[in-house]
Design a protein around this motif. Structure first.
Motif, PDB file in Angstrom:
ATOM      1  N   ALA A 134       0.831  -1.205   0.000  1.00 21.50           N
ATOM      2  CA  ALA A 134       0.000   0.000   0.000  1.00 21.50           C
ATOM      3  C   ALA A 134       0.867   1.257   0.000  1.00 21.50           C
ATOM      4  O   ALA A 134       0.565   2.229  -0.686  1.00 21.50           O
ATOM      5  N   ARG A 135       1.974   1.228   0.744  1.00 17.38           N
ATOM      6  CA  ARG A 135       2.876   2.377   0.771  1.00 17.38           C
ATOM      7  C   ARG A 135       3.478   2.623  -0.611  1.00 17.38           C
ATOM      8  O   ARG A 135       3.603   3.749  -1.059  1.00 17.38           O
ATOM      9  N   ARG A 136       3.826   1.540  -1.305  1.00 19.26           N
ATOM     10  CA  ARG A 136       4.430   1.664  -2.636  1.00 19.26           C
ATOM     11  C   ARG A 136       3.456   2.204  -3.676  1.00 19.26           C
ATOM     12  O   ARG A 136       3.863   2.908  -4.595  1.00 19.26           O
ATOM     13  N   ILE A 137       2.209   1.855  -3.552  1.00 17.70           N
ATOM     14  CA  ILE A 137       1.249   2.333  -4.568  1.00 17.70           C
ATOM     15  C   ILE A 137       0.668   3.706  -4.238  1.00 17.70           C
ATOM     16  O   ILE A 137       0.044   4.333  -5.089  1.00 17.70           O
ATOM     17  N   GLN A 138       0.892   4.193  -3.025  1.00 15.69           N
ATOM     18  CA  GLN A 138       0.294   5.473  -2.631  1.00 15.69           C
ATOM     19  C   GLN A 138       0.772   6.624  -3.516  1.00 15.69           C
ATOM     20  O   GLN A 138      -0.024   7.451  -3.944  1.00 15.69           O
ATOM     21  N   GLU A 139       2.086   6.691  -3.812  1.00 16.16           N
ATOM     22  CA  GLU A 139       2.595   7.796  -4.625  1.00 16.16           C
ATOM     23  C   GLU A 139       2.003   7.790  -6.044  1.00 16.16           C
ATOM     24  O   GLU A 139       1.533   8.828  -6.511  1.00 16.16           O
ATOM     25  N   PRO A 140       1.978   6.628  -6.730  1.00 17.86           N
ATOM     26  CA  PRO A 140       1.332   6.629  -8.055  1.00 17.86           C
ATOM     27  C   PRO A 140      -0.156   6.985  -7.990  1.00 17.86           C
ATOM     28  O   PRO A 140      -0.670   7.662  -8.881  1.00 17.86           O
ATOM     29  N   VAL A 141      -0.832   6.553  -6.938  1.00 16.17           N
ATOM     30  CA  VAL A 141      -2.247   6.895  -6.784  1.00 16.17           C
ATOM     31  C   VAL A 141      -2.399   8.401  -6.593  1.00 16.17           C
ATOM     32  O   VAL A 141      -3.274   9.037  -7.194  1.00 16.17           O
ATOM     33  N   ASP A 142      -1.519   8.990  -5.784  1.00 15.53           N
ATOM     34  CA  ASP A 142      -1.565  10.442  -5.594  1.00 15.53           C
ATOM     35  C   ASP A 142      -1.309  11.176  -6.906  1.00 15.53           C
ATOM     36  O   ASP A 142      -1.953  12.188  -7.204  1.00 15.53           O
ATOM     37  N   THR A 143      -0.369  10.677  -7.704  1.00 12.88           N
ATOM     38  CA  THR A 143      -0.082  11.271  -9.016  1.00 12.88           C
ATOM     39  C   THR A 143      -1.304  11.176  -9.927  1.00 12.88           C
ATOM     40  O   THR A 143      -1.657  12.137 -10.621  1.00 12.88           O
ATOM     41  N   LEU A 144      -1.950  10.015  -9.909  1.00 12.60           N
ATOM     42  CA  LEU A 144      -3.177   9.848 -10.705  1.00 12.60           C
ATOM     43  C   LEU A 144      -4.268  10.809 -10.256  1.00 12.60           C
ATOM     44  O   LEU A 144      -4.960  11.407 -11.085  1.00 12.60           O
ATOM     45  N   ASN A 145      -4.417  10.968  -8.949  1.00 13.90           N
ATOM     46  CA  ASN A 145      -5.441  11.883  -8.441  1.00 13.90           C
ATOM     47  C   ASN A 145      -5.166  13.315  -8.844  1.00 13.90           C
ATOM     48  O   ASN A 145      -6.083  14.070  -9.167  1.00 13.90           O
ATOM     49  N   LEU A 146      -3.899  13.718  -8.840  1.00 11.41           N
ATOM     50  CA  LEU A 146      -3.543  15.062  -9.266  1.00 11.41           C
ATOM     51  C   LEU A 146      -3.892  15.251 -10.736  1.00 11.41           C
ATOM     52  O   LEU A 146      -4.513  16.242 -11.123  1.00 11.41           O
ATOM     53  N   SER A 147      -3.515  14.271 -11.559  1.00 16.86           N
ATOM     54  CA  SER A 147      -3.855  14.330 -12.988  1.00 16.86           C
ATOM     55  C   SER A 147      -5.361  14.343 -13.177  1.00 16.86           C
ATOM     56  O   SER A 147      -5.887  15.078 -14.006  1.00 16.86           O
ATOM     57  N   GLU A 148      -6.042  13.536 -12.388  1.00 18.88           N
ATOM     58  CA  GLU A 148      -7.493  13.457 -12.493  1.00 18.88           C
ATOM     59  C   GLU A 148      -8.143  14.782 -12.114  1.00 18.88           C
ATOM     60  O   GLU A 148      -9.121  15.204 -12.736  1.00 18.88           O
ATOM     61  N   SER A 149      -7.580  15.468 -11.120  1.00 18.77           N
ATOM     62  CA  SER A 149      -8.110  16.780 -10.731  1.00 18.77           C
ATOM     63  C   SER A 149      -7.970  17.778 -11.872  1.00 18.77           C
ATOM     64  O   SER A 149      -8.879  18.562 -12.148  1.00 18.77           O
ATOM     65  N   GLU A 150      -6.815  17.744 -12.541  1.00 21.02           N
ATOM     66  CA  GLU A 150      -6.599  18.634 -13.679  1.00 21.02           C
ATOM     67  C   GLU A 150      -7.566  18.307 -14.815  1.00 21.02           C
ATOM     68  O   GLU A 150      -8.126  19.206 -15.449  1.00 21.02           O
ATOM     69  N   ILE A 151      -7.778  17.020 -15.043  1.00 21.62           N
ATOM     70  CA  ILE A 151      -8.720  16.595 -16.084  1.00 21.62           C
ATOM     71  C   ILE A 151     -10.134  17.026 -15.708  1.00 21.62           C
ATOM     72  O   ILE A 151     -10.891  17.506 -16.555  1.00 21.62           O
ATOM     73  N   LYS A 152     -10.486  16.863 -14.432  1.00 16.96           N
ATOM     74  CA  LYS A 152     -11.833  17.248 -13.993  1.00 16.96           C
ATOM     75  C   LYS A 152     -12.064  18.741 -14.201  1.00 16.96           C
ATOM     76  O   LYS A 152     -13.140  19.152 -14.626  1.00 16.96           O
ATOM     77  N   GLU A 153     -11.049  19.570 -13.921  1.00 17.19           N
ATOM     78  CA  GLU A 153     -11.183  21.009 -14.158  1.00 17.19           C
ATOM     79  C   GLU A 153     -11.413  21.290 -15.639  1.00 17.19           C
ATOM     80  O   GLU A 153     -12.254  22.118 -16.001  1.00 17.19           O
ATOM     81  N   ALA A 154     -10.676  20.593 -16.496  1.00 16.74           N
ATOM     82  CA  ALA A 154     -10.849  20.768 -17.945  1.00 16.74           C
ATOM     83  C   ALA A 154     -12.228  20.304 -18.390  1.00 16.74           C
ATOM     84  O   ALA A 154     -12.868  20.937 -19.236  1.00 16.74           O
ATOM     85  N   VAL A 155     -12.699  19.208 -17.804  1.00 13.22           N
ATOM     86  CA  VAL A 155     -14.030  18.692 -18.132  1.00 13.22           C
ATOM     87  C   VAL A 155     -15.104  19.689 -17.706  1.00 13.22           C
ATOM     88  O   VAL A 155     -16.050  19.952 -18.447  1.00 13.22           O
ATOM     89  N   GLU A 156     -14.950  20.259 -16.508  1.00 15.42           N
ATOM     90  CA  GLU A 156     -15.923  21.244 -16.029  1.00 15.42           C
ATOM     91  C   GLU A 156     -15.939  22.472 -16.934  1.00 15.42           C
ATOM     92  O   GLU A 156     -17.006  23.018 -17.230  1.00 15.42           O
ATOM     93  N   MET A 157     -14.761  22.901 -17.393  1.00 10.33           N
ATOM     94  CA  MET A 157     -14.688  24.039 -18.299  1.00 10.33           C
ATOM     95  C   MET A 157     -15.359  23.698 -19.633  1.00 10.33           C
ATOM     96  O   MET A 157     -16.083  24.517 -20.197  1.00 10.33           O
ATOM     97  N   THR A 158     -15.133  22.481 -20.096  1.00  7.50           N
ATOM     98  CA  THR A 158     -15.763  22.043 -21.339  1.00  7.50           C
ATOM     99  C   THR A 158     -17.281  22.005 -21.194  1.00  7.50           C
ATOM    100  O   THR A 158     -18.009  22.446 -22.080  1.00  7.50           O
ATOM    101  N   GLU A 159     -17.754  21.496 -20.063  1.00  8.22           N
ATOM    102  CA  GLU A 159     -19.193  21.463 -19.803  1.00  8.22           C
ATOM    103  C   GLU A 159     -19.771  22.874 -19.819  1.00  8.22           C
ATOM    104  O   GLU A 159     -20.805  23.134 -20.455  1.00  8.22           O
ATOM    105  N   THR A 160     -19.097  23.805 -19.150  1.00  8.16           N
ATOM    106  CA  THR A 160     -19.543  25.198 -19.121  1.00  8.16           C
ATOM    107  C   THR A 160     -19.583  25.777 -20.527  1.00  8.16           C
ATOM    108  O   THR A 160     -20.544  26.453 -20.910  1.00  8.16           O
ATOM    109  N   ASN A 161     -18.540  25.497 -21.314  1.00 10.56           N
ATOM    110  CA  ASN A 161     -18.477  26.009 -22.684  1.00 10.56           C
ATOM    111  C   ASN A 161     -19.571  25.415 -23.568  1.00 10.56           C
ATOM    112  O   ASN A 161     -20.151  26.115 -24.396  1.00 10.56           O
ATOM    113  N   ILE A 162     -19.854  24.127 -23.396  1.00 15.66           N
ATOM    114  CA  ILE A 162     -20.924  23.491 -24.170  1.00 15.66           C
ATOM    115  C   ILE A 162     -22.259  24.159 -23.868  1.00 15.66           C
ATOM    116  O   ILE A 162     -23.024  24.497 -24.772  1.00 15.66           O
ATOM    117  N   LEU A 163     -22.542  24.343 -22.577  1.00 16.94           N
ATOM    118  CA  LEU A 163     -23.820  24.951 -22.199  1.00 16.94           C
ATOM    119  C   LEU A 163     -23.902  26.408 -22.648  1.00 16.94           C
ATOM    120  O   LEU A 163     -24.960  26.863 -23.089  1.00 16.94           O
TER     121      LEU A 163
END
Length: 92
Positions: A40-69
């Motif tokens: 679990a300790r070994r996978i925590q850092e990659p999971v944190d990296t994925l979550n950071l990337s996912e947060s950036e993607i989520k922000e882009a998705v929210e902006m895209t949703e706003t732009n579509i509407l």
């Protein structure tokens, strides 16, 4: 020539799907087994990296949703203005 027709319902559905797409991943630390704790300790850092990337993607998705509407609203407004202009031409 590309066919760019799209329905307002399809745009609203796309925006709604974008809004519900992103989630966060979590690694839960196990209780006692040292092997599992180390894993679990070994996978925590990659999971944190994925979550950071996912947060950036989520922000882009929210902006895209706003732009579509916003695009949909602008299209509907211009469509209404065009219809009103045509109606006034026919009434004169």
């Amino acid at each position: 020539m590309a066919d760019l027709r799209v329905s307002s319902g399809a745009l609203q559905t796309a925006a709604r799907l974008l809004a519900s797409a992103a989630t966060q991943t979590h690694a839960t630390m196990p209780a006692a087994d040292p092997c599992c704790v180390e894993y679990a300790r070994r996978i925590q850092e990659p999971v944190d990296t994925l979550n950071l990337s996912e947060s950036e993607i989520k922000e882009a998705v929210e902006m895209t949703e706003t732009n579509i509407l916003a695009s949909l609203t602008a299209f509907q407004d211009s469509e209404q203005a065009s219809a009103s202009a045509l109606m006034s031409l026919f009434q004169d």
